[in-house]
Enzyme design. Sequence first.
Site, PDB file in Angstrom:
ATOM      1  N   GLU A  87      -2.255   6.899  -2.105  1.00  0.00           N
ATOM      2  CA  GLU A  87      -1.816   6.347  -0.824  1.00  0.00           C
ATOM      3  C   GLU A  87      -1.617   7.443   0.226  1.00  0.00           C
ATOM      4  O   GLU A  87      -0.774   7.326   1.116  1.00  0.00           O
ATOM      5  CB  GLU A  87      -0.554   5.506  -1.005  1.00  0.00           C
ATOM      6  CG  GLU A  87      -0.814   4.277  -1.872  1.00  0.00           C
ATOM      7  CD  GLU A  87       0.263   3.203  -1.760  1.00  0.00           C
ATOM      8  OE1 GLU A  87       1.039   3.216  -0.788  1.00  0.00           O
ATOM      9  OE2 GLU A  87       0.300   2.336  -2.667  1.00  0.00           O
ATOM     10  N   HIS A 145       0.618   1.858   1.702  1.00  0.00           N
ATOM     11  CA  HIS A 145      -0.205   2.569   2.684  1.00  0.00           C
ATOM     12  C   HIS A 145      -1.677   2.301   2.404  1.00  0.00           C
ATOM     13  O   HIS A 145      -2.113   2.364   1.254  1.00  0.00           O
ATOM     14  CB  HIS A 145       0.023   4.079   2.604  1.00  0.00           C
ATOM     15  CG  HIS A 145       1.462   4.475   2.725  1.00  0.00           C
ATOM     16  ND1 HIS A 145       2.346   4.343   1.683  1.00  0.00           N
ATOM     17  CD2 HIS A 145       2.168   4.982   3.771  1.00  0.00           C
ATOM     18  CE1 HIS A 145       3.535   4.761   2.078  1.00  0.00           C
ATOM     19  NE2 HIS A 145       3.456   5.152   3.339  1.00  0.00           N
ATOM     20  N   LYS A 172       8.215  -1.043   3.664  1.00  0.00           N
ATOM     21  CA  LYS A 172       7.390  -0.244   4.582  1.00  0.00           C
ATOM     22  C   LYS A 172       5.914  -0.548   4.359  1.00  0.00           C
ATOM     23  O   LYS A 172       5.430  -0.521   3.224  1.00  0.00           O
ATOM     24  CB  LYS A 172       7.641   1.249   4.377  1.00  0.00           C
ATOM     25  CG  LYS A 172       6.770   2.135   5.271  1.00  0.00           C
ATOM     26  CD  LYS A 172       6.891   3.608   4.904  1.00  0.00           C
ATOM     27  CE  LYS A 172       5.916   4.442   5.722  1.00  0.00           C
ATOM     28  NZ  LYS A 172       5.843   5.842   5.258  1.00  0.00           N
TER      29      LYS A 172
END
Length: 256
Positions: A87, A145, A172
């Site tokens: 990521e 991510h 996140k």
Amino acid sequence: MIPIQVDGRPLAGGRLPAVCAPLVARSRAALASEAAAVAAKQPDLLEWRVDFFEAIGDTGEVLAAAADLRAASAGIPILFTRRCQREGGQPIALDEPQVLALYEAVAASGCADLMDFEMGNEAAHVAQVRALTRRHGLPLVLSFHDFQYTPDEAELRARFEQAQRLEADVAKVAVMPQAMEDVHRLLGATLQASRTLGIPVISMAMGGLGAVTRLCGGAFGSALTFAVGAAASAPGQIPIEDVRAALAVLQRATAA
């Protein structure tokens, strides 16, 4: 919209978004120097990206560096992050059980205030990090991510929801846009998640196209934005001085 809690208090006094500056130094001395220089710019949070640290395989050296960082941080809370290579992180000479042991040691040291771990890691490893952060009273950011593209709306929503389902304290999501439609989609998903989830959310679109999200993300519910104090940790990050100035303009305008 919910602010991030650190030590029982809202980060940045509850202002959205709070500003986080990454630390990416490769040696202990350089980390302390970088931390002092960045702390002088008064971000709300410092993120130590330990995957950049050359001595990451030496737990004693990591703990010594963490103590130095704490001393240099001027009281600013510290987010401890090993970003996995899958990521966007740096390659490291540790396997995942060794990473988990490092997280345990740092959590026990009292030199971190929050921890970040990727929600896409093995379920048992996510559960282990969840357990150790709870044991040491540290909020856990579960992150996702994608440095290649921006998922569709359903997947973006699912990623935020996955973090809450895995008992994160903060969710996140960071993605790479290929067009402004991707940026729009991320902001919409962020707004929806910030209104429906019971935890704070963080989001950003990376690269030049996504830079706008680092400035206006708070208006869509993102609790944190990342800004460059000394060196960037991801594409599209903007110097902290510019972020502060832009946020001040936006906040004055929206309060009018």
